[in-house]
Design a protein around this motif. Structure first.
Motif, PDB file in Angstrom:
ATOM      1  N   ALA A  32      27.872  46.862  17.258  1.00  0.00           N
ATOM      2  CA  ALA A  32      26.879  45.870  17.684  1.00  0.00           C
ATOM      3  C   ALA A  32      26.304  45.105  16.493  1.00  0.00           C
ATOM      4  CB  ALA A  32      25.750  46.551  18.460  1.00  0.00           C
ATOM      5  N   LEU A  33      26.110  45.807  15.383  1.00  0.00           N
ATOM      6  CA  LEU A  33      25.512  45.187  14.191  1.00  0.00           C
ATOM      7  C   LEU A  33      26.550  44.599  13.244  1.00  0.00           C
ATOM      8  CD1 LEU A  33      22.769  47.859  13.368  1.00  0.00           C
ATOM      9  CD2 LEU A  33      22.504  45.679  14.594  1.00  0.00           C
ATOM     10  N   GLU A  78      27.352  53.026  -1.178  1.00  0.00           N
ATOM     11  CA  GLU A  78      28.217  51.978  -0.638  1.00  0.00           C
ATOM     12  C   GLU A  78      27.355  50.878  -0.008  1.00  0.00           C
ATOM     13  OE1 GLU A  78      30.991  53.643   2.161  1.00  0.00           O
ATOM     14  OE2 GLU A  78      31.977  54.868   0.632  1.00  0.00           O
ATOM     15  N   PRO A  79      27.966  49.712   0.284  1.00  0.00           N
ATOM     16  CA  PRO A  79      27.218  48.662   0.999  1.00  0.00           C
ATOM     17  C   PRO A  79      26.712  49.181   2.342  1.00  0.00           C
ATOM     18  CG  PRO A  79      29.280  47.793   0.111  1.00  0.00           C
ATOM     19  CD  PRO A  79      29.316  49.285  -0.083  1.00  0.00           C
ATOM     20  N   PRO A  80      25.717  48.511   2.928  1.00  0.00           N
ATOM     21  CA  PRO A  80      25.123  48.977   4.185  1.00  0.00           C
ATOM     22  C   PRO A  80      26.155  49.274   5.276  1.00  0.00           C
ATOM     23  CG  PRO A  80      23.816  47.193   3.299  1.00  0.00           C
ATOM     24  CD  PRO A  80      25.063  47.291   2.445  1.00  0.00           C
ATOM     25  N   HIS A  81      25.894  50.363   5.991  1.00  0.00           N
ATOM     26  CA  HIS A  81      26.743  50.804   7.090  1.00  0.00           C
ATOM     27  C   HIS A  81      25.903  51.678   8.012  1.00  0.00           C
ATOM     28  CE1 HIS A  81      27.094  53.844   3.871  1.00  0.00           C
ATOM     29  NE2 HIS A  81      27.163  54.727   4.847  1.00  0.00           N
ATOM     30  N   VAL A  82      26.485  52.113   9.105  1.00  0.00           N
ATOM     31  CA  VAL A  82      25.837  53.082   9.995  1.00  0.00           C
ATOM     32  C   VAL A  82      26.443  54.434   9.672  1.00  0.00           C
ATOM     33  CG1 VAL A  82      25.469  53.823  12.376  1.00  0.00           C
ATOM     34  CG2 VAL A  82      25.389  51.380  11.803  1.00  0.00           C
ATOM     35  N   LEU A  83      25.583  55.411   9.407  1.00  0.00           N
ATOM     36  CA  LEU A  83      26.021  56.740   8.980  1.00  0.00           C
ATOM     37  C   LEU A  83      25.552  57.799   9.970  1.00  0.00           C
ATOM     38  CD1 LEU A  83      27.137  58.752   6.847  1.00  0.00           C
ATOM     39  CD2 LEU A  83      24.883  58.616   5.724  1.00  0.00           C
ATOM     40  N   ALA A  84      26.501  58.491  10.571  1.00  0.00           N
ATOM     41  CA  ALA A  84      26.177  59.642  11.414  1.00  0.00           C
ATOM     42  C   ALA A  84      26.194  60.867  10.515  1.00  0.00           C
ATOM     43  CB  ALA A  84      27.201  59.789  12.529  1.00  0.00           C
ATOM     44  N   THR A  85      25.085  61.589  10.459  1.00  0.00           N
ATOM     45  CA  THR A  85      25.018  62.785   9.617  1.00  0.00           C
ATOM     46  C   THR A  85      25.240  64.026  10.469  1.00  0.00           C
ATOM     47  OG1 THR A  85      22.638  63.143   9.910  1.00  0.00           O
ATOM     48  CG2 THR A  85      23.315  61.649   8.120  1.00  0.00           C
ATOM     49  N   GLY A  86      25.562  65.121   9.834  1.00  0.00           N
ATOM     50  CA  GLY A  86      25.633  66.399  10.527  1.00  0.00           C
ATOM     51  C   GLY A  86      24.225  66.836  10.898  1.00  0.00           C
ATOM     52  N   GLY A  87      24.110  67.670  11.928  1.00  0.00           N
ATOM     53  CA  GLY A  87      22.804  68.083  12.423  1.00  0.00           C
ATOM     54  C   GLY A  87      21.910  68.745  11.390  1.00  0.00           C
ATOM     55  N   GLY A  88      22.500  69.438  10.414  1.00  0.00           N
ATOM     56  CA  GLY A  88      21.701  70.132   9.415  1.00  0.00           C
ATOM     57  C   GLY A  88      21.498  69.372   8.117  1.00  0.00           C
ATOM     58  N   ALA A  89      22.129  68.226   7.976  1.00  0.00           N
ATOM     59  CA  ALA A  89      22.069  67.480   6.711  1.00  0.00           C
ATOM     60  C   ALA A  89      20.640  67.138   6.298  1.00  0.00           C
ATOM     61  CB  ALA A  89      22.902  66.202   6.808  1.00  0.00           C
ATOM     62  N   PHE A  90      19.830  66.708   7.257  1.00  0.00           N
ATOM     63  CA  PHE A  90      18.468  66.251   6.960  1.00  0.00           C
ATOM     64  C   PHE A  90      17.551  67.409   6.585  1.00  0.00           C
ATOM     65  CE2 PHE A  90      14.579  63.697   8.224  1.00  0.00           C
ATOM     66  CZ  PHE A  90      14.816  62.628   7.384  1.00  0.00           C
ATOM     67  N   MET A  91      17.999  68.642   6.813  1.00  0.00           N
ATOM     68  CA  MET A  91      17.199  69.817   6.481  1.00  0.00           C
ATOM     69  C   MET A  91      17.213  70.108   4.982  1.00  0.00           C
ATOM     70  SD  MET A  91      15.924  70.546   9.314  1.00  0.00           S
ATOM     71  CE  MET A  91      15.111  72.074   8.880  1.00  0.00           C
ATOM     72  N   ASN A  92      18.219  69.613   4.278  1.00  0.00           N
ATOM     73  CA  ASN A  92      18.317  69.809   2.835  1.00  0.00           C
ATOM     74  C   ASN A  92      17.345  68.844   2.159  1.00  0.00           C
ATOM     75  OD1 ASN A  92      19.526  68.797   0.143  1.00  0.00           O
ATOM     76  ND2 ASN A  92      20.583  70.725   0.472  1.00  0.00           N
ATOM     77  N   ASP A  93      16.412  69.375   1.355  1.00  0.00           N
ATOM     78  CA  ASP A  93      15.378  68.538   0.730  1.00  0.00           C
ATOM     79  C   ASP A  93      15.965  67.362  -0.051  1.00  0.00           C
ATOM     80  OD1 ASP A  93      13.430  70.226   1.760  1.00  0.00           O
ATOM     81  OD2 ASP A  93      13.216  71.386  -0.095  1.00  0.00           O
ATOM     82  N   GLU A  94      16.982  67.631  -0.840  1.00  0.00           N
ATOM     83  CA  GLU A  94      17.580  66.596  -1.677  1.00  0.00           C
ATOM     84  C   GLU A  94      18.289  65.533  -0.825  1.00  0.00           C
ATOM     85  OE1 GLU A  94      20.379  66.524  -5.670  1.00  0.00           O
ATOM     86  OE2 GLU A  94      19.671  68.451  -4.904  1.00  0.00           O
TER      87      GLU A  94
END
Length: 182
Positions: A32-33, A78-94
């Motif tokens: 869409a984008l 990389e240049p702007p894109h849409v990124l699907a992360t794994g469910g636990g990725a955001f739990m890592n502080d870094e």
């Protein structure tokens, strides 16, 4: 300038529990984008030369999360894109710090029973091996929801068509950017 133009200047990262639709909604959002789509799990598998289930069983979750962080860091350069992360990725502080500083982070949130029905259809998720999906998802929600709340926007999804969720994400991001610029 079309109405989507402001959304094309930063990577849009999707976070949330397994089964919420990060990859399927992400592909449609990217389309869409008119942005490229990246799936962090696929990128980790390509970088490691093995499936995520193999990484978990042979090297453990800590090694997987370390590789995931490195891959996400590379993708965010990389240049702007849409990124699907794994469910636990955001739990890592870094990883979370990288995502919130270099991307617009969208938390896709859905009813846990709906997610349990979705993820129960496949046996490709290492965290569900020999476990009841709803029990795992409830435990993850308790642990992860306070952290996911650090996303820039939250979009509550239901059992609707993906294009509905894509429109909700676009509206939420447009609103966020208009408030951020105010």
């Amino acid at each position: 300038m079309d109405r989507y133009e402001p959304l094309r200047h930063r990577t849009i990262a999707l976070v949330g529990l397994m089964g919420v639709g990060k990859s399927s909604v992400g592909r449609r959002l990217a389309n869409a984008l008119e942005l490229p789509f990246r799936d962090a799990d696929s990128e980790v598998e390509a970088a490691a030369g093995r499936a995520i289930t193999e990484i978990f069983s042979e090297l453990g979750e800590a090694a997987f999360r370390d590789g995931e962080r490195r891959v996400i860091q590379r993708l965010l350069d990389e240049p702007p894109h849409v990124l699907a992360t794994g469910g636990g990725a955001f739990m890592n502080d870094e990883t979370r710090a990288l995502l919130t500083s270099k991307a617009l982070v969208v938390w896709l949130r859905a009813d846990l029973e709906l997610l349990a029905r979705r993820v129960g259809r496949k046996d490709t998720r290492p965290l569900l091996k020999d476990s009841d999906p709803l029990t795992v998802l409830k435990a993850q929600a308790e642990q992860r929801y306070p952290v996911y709340a650090q996303a820039h926007v939250v979009v509550d999804t239901g059992d609707t068509a993906h294009h509905v969720t894509v429109a909700q994400v676009i509206d939420a991001l447009t609103q966020y950017l208009s408030e951020e610029g105010a």
